[in-house]
Write an enzyme that holds these catalytic residues in place. Structure first.
Site, short mmCIF file in Angstrom:
data_model
loop_
_atom_site.label_atom_id
_atom_site.label_comp_id
_atom_site.label_asym_id
_atom_site.label_seq_id
_atom_site.Cartn_x
_atom_site.Cartn_y
_atom_site.Cartn_z
N THR A 1 0.84 -1.25 0.15
CA THR A 1 0.12 0.06 0.16
C THR A 1 0.90 1.31 0.03
OG1 THR A 1 -1.99 -1.09 1.15
CG2 THR A 1 -1.77 1.25 1.42
N ASP B 1 1.50 -6.34 -4.56
CA ASP B 1 0.61 -6.52 -3.39
C ASP B 1 1.12 -7.64 -2.68
OD1 ASP B 1 -2.43 -5.81 -2.48
OD2 ASP B 1 -1.60 -7.61 -1.77
N SER C 1 -0.04 -9.89 -1.03
CA SER C 1 -0.96 -11.21 -1.06
C SER C 1 -0.23 -12.21 -2.21
CB SER C 1 -2.33 -11.02 -1.70
OG SER C 1 -3.04 -10.22 -0.91
N THR D 1 1.13 -4.87 4.08
CA THR D 1 0.99 -5.27 5.28
C THR D 1 0.48 -6.67 5.29
OG1 THR D 1 -1.22 -4.18 5.36
CG2 THR D 1 0.78 -3.21 6.13
N ASP D 2 -0.43 -7.20 4.31
CA ASP D 2 -1.18 -8.28 4.53
C ASP D 2 -0.31 -9.60 4.83
OD1 ASP D 2 -3.42 -6.88 3.77
OD2 ASP D 2 -3.64 -7.54 1.86
N THR E 1 1.93 -10.29 14.13
CA THR E 1 0.67 -10.60 13.35
C THR E 1 0.01 -9.45 13.16
OG1 THR E 1 -0.91 -12.31 13.34
CG2 THR E 1 -0.56 -11.12 15.40
N GLN F 1 -5.08 -21.41 18.97
CA GLN F 1 -6.11 -20.53 18.56
C GLN F 1 -5.87 -19.33 19.45
OE1 GLN F 1 -9.70 -22.02 17.32
NE2 GLN F 1 -8.74 -23.76 16.25
N CYS F 2 -5.54 -19.31 20.68
CA CYS F 2 -5.38 -18.21 21.54
C CYS F 2 -4.09 -17.31 21.31
CB CYS F 2 -5.10 -18.77 23.06
SG CYS F 2 -6.30 -19.65 23.71
N1 ASP Z 1 -3.15 -5.44 0.07
C1 ASP Z 1 -2.03 -4.60 0.64
C2 ASP Z 1 -0.62 -5.57 0.48
O1 ASP Z 1 -0.45 -6.33 1.47
C3 ASP Z 1 -2.14 -4.32 1.96
C4 ASP Z 1 -1.06 -3.26 2.55
O2 ASP Z 1 -0.29 -2.82 2.09
O3 ASP Z 1 -1.56 -2.65 3.49
O4 ASP Z 1 0.13 -5.37 -0.53
#
Ligand code: ASP
Length: 341
Positions: free
Chosen positions: A15, A60, A62, A92-93, A163, A275-276
């Site tokens: 982002t 991105d 992802s 961030t993802d 995380t 999962q905690c």
């Molecule tokens: N979809 C973006 C990514 O992970 C989200 C971000 O950077 O905040 O590249």
């Protein structure tokens, strides 16, 4: 005061450098320097001098996986002696996955590698990217931290404890089971007691990762094992099993229990996470974890799922046999966990 430090910024996408397109935000090639030139603090002599390495393609996060982790690691290894520290700009993802992986790939690290990014792009008025970037460059130049970390929204976190906790807040990351390494207030306040690491080699070493068949299975009440049988019984080298509480599973679900046992007998390493968010797993505490103990499953202790996946890739890439991988999965290598007792 003029800084004599040098920091290398590796820009992978995310982002922070994105622009709006008809399909939503996306990275734009050869545009990042234009954005940086608009931030007057980036020219301050008090800031370490910096160079930008723009990755191609910009992604991105992802779309970031093992090849890109290797590219980032290689880019750091090739420039390791040239710079006082590194800033990795990343979406961030999946930042915590990549940062966790790099924490294992970069052994004997003696300078900061700081991952950061933004929730709002630099091209927008209210971007959080400016503060994240500038503080990360300062932290990378200071050289107090000697590990891979994530800086976001005022907190410096151990990479393999971090995380992503929020998709719409500027404080997007946390390390729920480990204190922050530093908090950025008027001063940057380092938390010395959180900075200790297991003993490590004096020389820096970079390990490239390879892809291995690893699965993640999250249990839930009413889990129908038959639907996942194909996955867990295939030739997976490891399964990260996200169990309840301290590592419990529905033992009245015999199909699940038998499936886990069979898969362990076939050589799949069953690594049990919780999962905690805090406390991790202690297998054997409850009778509902006994089948896991008996099948030879191992406890991931308080490792995050991100760290457990990254560590499995790393240990398999080192070429260790199953017993050694199991032993090291229960051993604290980079501050990612409390040792299993
Ligand atoms: N979809 C973006 C990514 O992970 C989200 C971000 O950077 O905040 O590249």
């Amino acid at each position: 005061m003029t800084s004599n430090k040098r920091v290398c910024i590796l820009y992978t996408g995310g982002t922070i450098g994105m622009v709006p397109t008809e399909f939503g935000y996306a990275p734009k090639k050869d545009y990042f320097n234009t954005l940086l030139n608009q931030i007057h603090q980036m020219k301050s002599p008090a800031l370490p001098s910096w160079d930008v390495v723009e990755f191609d393609p910009l992604l991105d996060s992802s779309n970031i996986a093992i090849d890109e982790w290797n590219n980032i690691g290689r880019a750091i290894a090739e420039r390791y002696e040239e710079y006082d520290g590194f800033v990795v700009l990343h979406g961030t993802d999946t930042m915590s996955y990549t940062a966790s992986a790099l924490s294992f790939m970069l052994e004997g690290l003696n300078k900061p590698v700081v991952f950061t990014g933004a929730q709002i792009p630099l091209c927008e008025l209210r971007s959080d990217g400016r503060d994240n970037l500038i503080n990360s460059i300062i932290i990378a130049g200071e050289g107090i931290i000697r590990e891979v970390c994530v800086y976001f929204g005022g907190k410096l976190l151990r990479a393999n404890r971090s995380t992503k906790i929020a998709s719409k807040e500027l404080q997007a990351f946390d390390s729920p089971d480990y204190p922050a390494l530093a908090e950025v207030r008027i001063d940057i306040c380092y938390n010395e007691s959180a900075m200790s690491l297991p003993s490590r080699p004096k020389t820096f070493h970079f390990t490239e990762l390879q892809s291995f068949p690893i699965g993640v299975l999250k249990l839930f009440p009413g889990f129908q094992f038959e639907l996942f049988e194909g996955m867990i019984n295939s030739n997976l080298k490891a399964v990260v099993l996200e169990a309840f509480g301290s590592g419990n599973i529905p033992t009245n679900n015999r199909a699940l229990v038998d499936g886990i046992r069979k898969s362990a007998e076939n050589g799949t390493i069953i690594t049990v996470t919780s999962q905690c968010q805090r406390g991790g797993t202690t297998l054997g505490t409850y009778a509902t974890s006994n089948d896991l103990v008996e099948s030879g499953a191992i406890s991931a202790s308080d490792m995050t799922t991100e760290a457990a996946i990254a560590k499995l890739y790393y240990l398999f890439s080192c070429g260790y046999d199953t017993d050694r991988v199991k032993l090291l999965m229960e051993t604290n290598l980079r501050g990612e966990m409390n040792d299993v007792v």
